[in-house]
Design a protein around this motif. Structure first.
Motif, PDB file in Angstrom:
ATOM      1  N   GLY A 251       0.926  -1.270   0.030  1.00  0.00           N
ATOM      2  CA  GLY A 251      -0.118   0.130  -0.057  1.00  0.00           C
ATOM      3  C   GLY A 251       0.884   1.282  -0.066  1.00  0.00           C
ATOM      4  N   PHE A 252       2.108   1.249   0.670  1.00  0.00           N
ATOM      5  CA  PHE A 252       2.903   2.290   0.498  1.00  0.00           C
ATOM      6  C   PHE A 252       3.135   2.815  -0.890  1.00  0.00           C
ATOM      7  N   ARG A 253       4.033   1.527  -1.319  1.00  0.00           N
ATOM      8  CA  ARG A 253       4.407   1.933  -2.654  1.00  0.00           C
ATOM      9  C   ARG A 253       3.380   2.236  -3.619  1.00  0.00           C
ATOM     10  N   LYS A 254       2.171   1.779  -3.572  1.00  0.00           N
ATOM     11  CA  LYS A 254       1.121   2.236  -4.671  1.00  0.00           C
ATOM     12  C   LYS A 254       0.704   3.615  -4.200  1.00  0.00           C
ATOM     13  N   MET A 255       0.762   3.948  -2.820  1.00  0.00           N
ATOM     14  CA  MET A 255       0.480   5.439  -2.699  1.00  0.00           C
ATOM     15  C   MET A 255       1.410   6.308  -3.229  1.00  0.00           C
ATOM     16  N   VAL A 256       2.636   6.089  -3.487  1.00  0.00           N
ATOM     17  CA  VAL A 256       3.800   6.833  -4.010  1.00  0.00           C
ATOM     18  C   VAL A 256       3.405   6.824  -5.412  1.00  0.00           C
ATOM     19  N   GLN A 257       3.057   5.942  -6.010  1.00  0.00           N
ATOM     20  CA  GLN A 257       3.009   5.623  -7.474  1.00  0.00           C
ATOM     21  C   GLN A 257       1.903   6.588  -7.920  1.00  0.00           C
ATOM     22  N   ARG A 258       0.521   6.115  -7.036  1.00  0.00           N
ATOM     23  CA  ARG A 258      -0.592   7.173  -7.399  1.00  0.00           C
ATOM     24  C   ARG A 258      -0.167   8.305  -7.233  1.00  0.00           C
ATOM     25  N   PHE A 259       0.494   9.063  -6.426  1.00  0.00           N
ATOM     26  CA  PHE A 259       0.747  10.554  -6.081  1.00  0.00           C
ATOM     27  C   PHE A 259       1.697  10.970  -7.267  1.00  0.00           C
ATOM     28  N   HIS A 260       2.713  10.015  -7.950  1.00  0.00           N
ATOM     29  CA  HIS A 260       3.429  10.347  -9.026  1.00  0.00           C
ATOM     30  C   HIS A 260       2.509  10.519 -10.323  1.00  0.00           C
TER      31      HIS A 260
END
Length: 695
Positions: A251-260
């Motif tokens: 979920g953390f990695r996907k959070m970053v990718q969604r923000f990017h």
């Protein structure tokens, strides 16, 4: 099960999975032996205790054949228990791997986690033989596929940056448009509703309060409170479990990718200055048990005690090369494997304090500045701690931006009406050049803010004259005293329409000041919707409605106003320049890049002790190369007086006129032309005007 342990390799610290098993390596300069302890899948039962067979230098290591990702483990370190000499080895205490990427379970506030017998007369000089394994989290062997490299996608220019400081849980816990399963999680922070809100505000970077694994302080648990902010780190590589959502660590990695994907950078607030183990009375969870004398700075001649430049009980010893390596490895991990775009360093002065004192070119900063992985990411320093000579605003190297508390206090004092604050405001509006204009630094070095997690929210600055931290159960003795706030005659919420209108105007004036200042603006999450913390200016232990954003009572008009301010700043390069402005004459037109005038149009008298209002004309820097937008001009009126004021406007170019860009009194709509040579400002307000199109 019988395990085959071989020598392995000291090359990479932590648990490294390979085709044949797992290699374990851990640093300790003073241990006499280190055991690897394996646990059942639920973490409740120790299934094996295996001494690491080799020591290469100060690295203990071994390879365990047949072990797979997901295995739970910890360490026990043997060595002298001699607190008077700085050594606190106790093999009865299970220790977390400093390099673990994943943690299983949580810490329980139990006496067995102490290396000593708390009931003994000689306190921490005593020795406790109870096994702590049942009360501490376990490290998990990670599958390398979980942390495949994320290519850094964003690199917004500093001068185009708008930072939004937020708490992972507090931002979404009460958000009606975030699904219940995602509230308070990493996934929730990057949900569609939050991203849409950030886009509307023009936010380019989210700065998250600590997400490194942390524990609740024992003294808080005893009061039925918790560590909400997270400045109590125990694991510098592991994301905090309490913010896990449906996809756990992914979920953390996907959070970053969604923000990017949304064009928003992710900045982490990181705490490398101290750990959760506290002072000599604290628990033994990791670093203290592995090598207390190496991981921490101890008092000279009194090694039983810790240097406490952080105010939290201990100070991490970054002068030790392996401790420094751990921090650098951690930073690289969060950039390469988790995709983050920058870091805000808590108590950054501590990180640069060498034996001879603070050194902006000390070991940690040298290592950071030369690292190719970290080149180009955003670095922000909190330029103070409580140690000797700890206040260092403006003294970091050019790679850093810095939180500017002088900006915060000056803006509050000016709009509150304090004497001599107008002169100070002039410096803050131009990026605090007196502090930052040296050594090739740029105007974006000043991170300007009105409020942050630590202190009153913007709404509370206009509602409370004093802090109200009773819920913290410290007799209202914690938190800042100097808040420079103003309650407009009523402490707390009011039913008086005039008072509420005055409070909202003050908030608009302060927000407009922020967005019209040179430097990097930072907005505290919730200030754009009028969020209150009920007068609590130190909500570090309030994991409840006090600290969570109340979206049900959001001020939609204020949010729209902030969005308009952000758009106005983005439209006008004169407001977000990278170079400092010193009234230099521009070669192209002979006009100064800065002009200060009074309401009568004459030069401003800075020596006037009663100065309370001023006008500022901004043009693009005289030192900058000529650009197509270099003729952008913004004229800003700051009126602190209660009565309407007539202000003479500078002459507009032939055939052109001034038009309203911002009016905090809400008296004129943006875009309204001003055809006269003057304008009337209605009471305490800011009016910003720009040159309109040719007639």
């Amino acid at each position: 099960m019988a395990y085959e342990m071989t020598a392995g390799s000291p090359a990479k610290l932590g648990a490294q999975v390979d085709d044949g098993g797992v290699n374990f390596a851990v640093f300790s300069a003073h241990a006499t032996g280190i055991d690897l302890c394996l646990f059942s899948p639920d973490g409740r039962r120790e299934t094996a205790r295996l001494p690491l067979p080799e020591r290469t230098g100060d690295i203990w290591h071994g390879h365990l054949a047949g072990l797979s990702p997901g295995a739970l483990y910890g360490y026990r370190a043997h060595g002298p228990y001699a607190p008077e000499h700085g050594h606190r080895f106790n093999a009865n205490k299970l220790l977390m791997d400093p390099y673990t990427r994943e943690i299983h379970g949580s810490w329980t506030n139990h006496p067995a986690t102490l290396g000593y017998n708390a009931a003994a007369a000689d306190a921490d000089m005593s020795f406790d033989s109870r096994d702590s394994a049942a009360y501490v989290p376990k490290s998990r062997v990670s599958d390398p596929a979980l942390f495949a490299s994320i290519t850094q996608q964003l690199d917004h220019k500093w001068e185009d940056t708008l930072i939004y400081e937020a708490h992972v849980k507090g931002l979404t816990q009460m958000h009606p448009d975030v699904g219940e399963a995602l509230r308070g999680t990493y996934e929730g922070v990057a949900s569609d509703a939050v991203i849409a809100h950030l886009h509307r505000l023009g936010v380019t970077a989210v700065e998250l309060l600590p997400v490194h694994s942390f524990v609740n302080d024992g003294f808080l648990l005893e009061k039925n409170l918790v560590n909400y902010w997270g400045y109590n780190t125990i694991g510098f590589f592991a994301p905090e479990l309490r913010y896990f959502g449906p996809e756990a660590i992914l979920g953390f990695r996907k959070m970053v990718q969604r923000f990017h994907a949304a064009g928003i950078e992710v900045i982490l607030d990181v705490v490398y200055n101290h750990t959760a183990e506290g002072d000599h009375r604290g628990p033994t969870l990791c670093y203290r048990g592995l090598d207390n004398a190496s991981y921490y700075r101890l008092l000279s001649g009194q090694a039983r005690y810790y240097v406490n430049d952080t105010g939290t009980g201990n100070t991490v010893n970054l002068t030790n090369p392996y401790v420094l390596r751990m921090v650098m490895d951690s930073l690289r991990f969060w950039v390469e494997s988790m995709g983050v775009d920058g870091f805000r360093f808590d108590l950054a002065t501590t990180l640069g304090r060498e034996d001879h004192g603070f050194d902006p070119r000390g070991g940690f900063f040298d290592a950071l500045r030369q690292d190719p992985v970290l080149a180009g990411i955003k670095l922000i320093a909190e330029p103070w701690d409580i140690g000797p000579g700890g206040y260092r605003l403006g003294q970091f190297t050019p790679e850093f931006a810095e939180w500017n508390d002088a900006y915060r206090d000056t803006v509050r004092r000016f709009w509150k009406g304090d004497a001599h604050s107008a002169q100070e405001l002039g410096a803050r509006l131009l990026g605090s050049a007196g502090e930052f204009d040296r050594g090739g630094r740029r105007a974006w070095s000043s991170v300007n803010f009105l409020a942050a997690h630590d202190g009153f929210t913007l709404a509370d600055i206009t509602r409370y004259a004093k802090r109200h931290n009773e819920a913290n159960k410290e007799n209202n003795q914690d938190g800042h005293n100097a808040n420079h706030s103003d309650n407009f005659g009523v402490e707390g919420p009011s039913d008086d329409a005039k008072i509420n209108a005055a409070r909202k105007r003050r908030q608009r004036n302060m927000l407009a000041t922020l967005f019209l200042s040179q430097g990097t603006p930072m907005l505290l999450a919730g200030d754009e919707i009028g969020n209150s913390q009920q007068g609590n200016n130190n909500a570090y232990c309030q994991d409840n409605e006090i600290a969570w954003l109340d979206w049900s009572d959001a001020d939609a008009d204020m949010a729209a106003f902030v969005a308009a301010l952000s758009a106005f700043r983005k439209q006008h390069p004169a407001l977000r320049q990278s170079r400092f402005l010193h009234s230099g004459l521009r070669p192209a037109d002979g006009l100064p890049d800065v002009e200060w005038t009074g309401f009568d149009g004459h030069p401003l008298n800075w020596r006037d002790p009663g100065l309370s209002s001023l006008c500022l004309t901004l043009r693009c820097s005289a030192e900058a190369p000529v650009q197509s937008d270099s003729d952008d001009t913004v004229f800003i009126i700051f009126n602190r007086g209660e009565e309407p004021a007539r202000v003479r406007l500078p002459d507009a170019p032939q055939g052109r006129h001034w038009r309203i860009g911002v009016d905090t009194s809400e008296g004129a709509a943006a875009g309204t032309p001003v055809m006269a040579d003057h304008i009337t400002v209605d009471g305490p307000a800011i009016v910003a005007l720009v040159i309109g199109a040719a007639s």
